[in-house]
Design a protein around this motif. Structure first.
Motif, short mmCIF file in Angstrom:
data_model
loop_
_atom_site.label_atom_id
_atom_site.label_comp_id
_atom_site.label_asym_id
_atom_site.label_seq_id
_atom_site.Cartn_x
_atom_site.Cartn_y
_atom_site.Cartn_z
N TYR A 108 -20.53 28.15 -18.58
CA TYR A 108 -20.38 29.32 -17.70
C TYR A 108 -19.41 30.26 -18.04
N CYS A 109 -18.30 29.85 -18.35
CA CYS A 109 -17.10 30.72 -18.78
C CYS A 109 -17.07 31.01 -20.14
N GLU A 110 -17.86 30.34 -20.88
CA GLU A 110 -17.99 30.83 -22.52
C GLU A 110 -19.30 31.47 -22.94
N ALA A 111 -20.58 31.56 -22.05
CA ALA A 111 -21.64 31.99 -22.51
C ALA A 111 -21.78 33.32 -22.88
N ASP A 112 -22.67 33.71 -23.63
CA ASP A 112 -22.41 35.32 -24.10
C ASP A 112 -23.21 36.00 -22.85
N VAL A 113 -24.38 35.21 -22.18
CA VAL A 113 -25.04 35.93 -21.15
C VAL A 113 -25.15 34.69 -19.87
N VAL A 114 -25.02 35.35 -18.56
CA VAL A 114 -25.02 34.76 -17.54
C VAL A 114 -25.99 35.55 -16.70
N ALA A 115 -27.04 34.72 -16.21
CA ALA A 115 -28.03 35.35 -15.25
C ALA A 115 -28.73 34.19 -14.35
N ARG A 116 -29.44 34.98 -13.26
CA ARG A 116 -30.10 34.15 -12.38
C ARG A 116 -31.56 34.81 -12.59
N GLY A 117 -32.66 33.74 -12.80
CA GLY A 117 -34.07 34.29 -12.77
C GLY A 117 -34.87 32.90 -12.99
N GLU A 118 -36.29 33.37 -13.36
CA GLU A 118 -37.18 32.65 -13.25
C GLU A 118 -38.26 32.61 -14.43
N ILE A 119 -38.81 31.84 -14.99
CA ILE A 119 -39.62 31.97 -16.32
C ILE A 119 -41.15 32.39 -15.83
#
Length: 315
Positions: A175-186
């Motif tokens: 979570y602290c290293e990711a290039d992108v953090v998001a919430r969503g569905e497929i």
């Protein structure tokens, strides 16, 4: 690197970075590249442990590229008694652009063999410099990009570490290293049209926590716009020269496309997830994904125990 060595000489180089690129222009002879995990793997207790090596090549013609592994059945044996296996990556009859390998030894060795003779290089004018920067294939150039990934700890019920769920500590770290953090569905899962063995996951997000590259963009309303979005392939970004990501415009939803191995059999459907995305060769790839309800529990517990290494968003 450029040519300047006799045709029958093999040059050796040693690399110890987590990712990098080998560019060999108008070469003669051969190249032996030894790749080891970076030094901080030692501090993390990863020294001498298996790792994943991913290769991507934009080689011209008349090159052969092999990966050597010193485990399992092989075609020849090395002097120390270990069995050596040469895995073809690029050959005249077998061309691959992107492949990952499990490495069970402390390092991996790549062999690059040029089949261009001295006369070829002397009688053929070098291509314009714009050919190299445009990304097109130069017949007198081999370019190999590589990335080293840690293998996840084995988990019962999952034979492939790329497909198993992340543990709670892994989620908190990424979570602290990711290039992108998001919430969503497929919204959909479709085979990639450019990369064999990979799927494109089209994600509809209602919250983008942060992104170092513009993976998620406002999703326009209307069936026509939605169908256009679902037909797109995973985008590619300049990973070495990240640009300032413009602030997302106000929108109810955002659309993003990430790649994931087809063997993991991801499926579309309802359900909100936390998406932790890393760039691999410039393309968004899933690092960890977990149900949002589960993420709320993990984040609250981490804050209560003072184990959060960065600000956690879970509301």
């Amino acid at each position: 690197m450029s040519n300047g060595t006799p045709e029958n000489v093999v040059q050796a180089i040693y690399l110890r970075c987590q990712q990098g690129q080998i560019l060999w222009e108008r070469p003669r002879g051969g190249l032996r590249v030894n790749i080891s995990p970076p030094k901080y793997f030692v501090a993390l207790g990863q020294e001498d442990k298996p790792f994943r090596l991913c290769l991507e090549s934009n080689a011209g013609t008349n090159f052969q590229v092999f990966l050597e592994q010193t485990d399992g059945v092989s075609e020849s044996s090395s002097g120390n008694g270990e069995r050596r296996k040469l895995l073809p990556f690029i050959t005249p009859k077998k061309k691959k652009s992107s492949t990952c390998y499990r490495i069970n030894s402390p390092s991996a060795t790549i062999y690059v063999e040029s089949q261009h003779g001295d006369q070829d290089l002397l009688t053929t004018s070098p291509p314009p410099s714009t050919t190299t920067t445009s990304g097109s294939k130069d017949p007198y150039q081999v370019k190999i990009s590589y990335e080293i990934e840690e293998l996840k700890i084995p988990q019962e019920g999952f034979s492939d570490d790329e497909c198993r769920p992340c543990s709670d500590p892994e989620v908190l770290q990424l979570y602290c290293e990711a290039d992108v953090v998001a919430r969503g569905e497929i919204l959909s899962v479709l085979p990639s049209t450019t990369r064999k063995g990979m799927d494109n996951l089209h994600i509809k997000s209602n919250l983008v926590v942060h992104q170092n590259h513009p993976v998620f963009q406002p999703l326009k309303s209307g069936n026509k716009n939605l169908q256009k979005f679902l037909l797109q392939d995973t985008p590619t970004f300049d990973q070495d020269s990240p640009k300032k990501v413009p602030k997302l415009a106000k929108s109810s939803y955002f659309g993003g496309i990430v790649s994931h191995p087809s063997k993991c059999a991801a499926q579309s459907g309802p359900g909100q997830f936390l998406w932790l995305i890393k760039l691999s060769f410039g393309r968004p790839k899933i690092g960890c994904v977990v149900y949002w309800d589960r993420w709320m529990q993990v984040a609250k517990q981490a804050e209560a125990l003072d184990k959060a290494n960065c600000r956690l968003v879970y509301q």
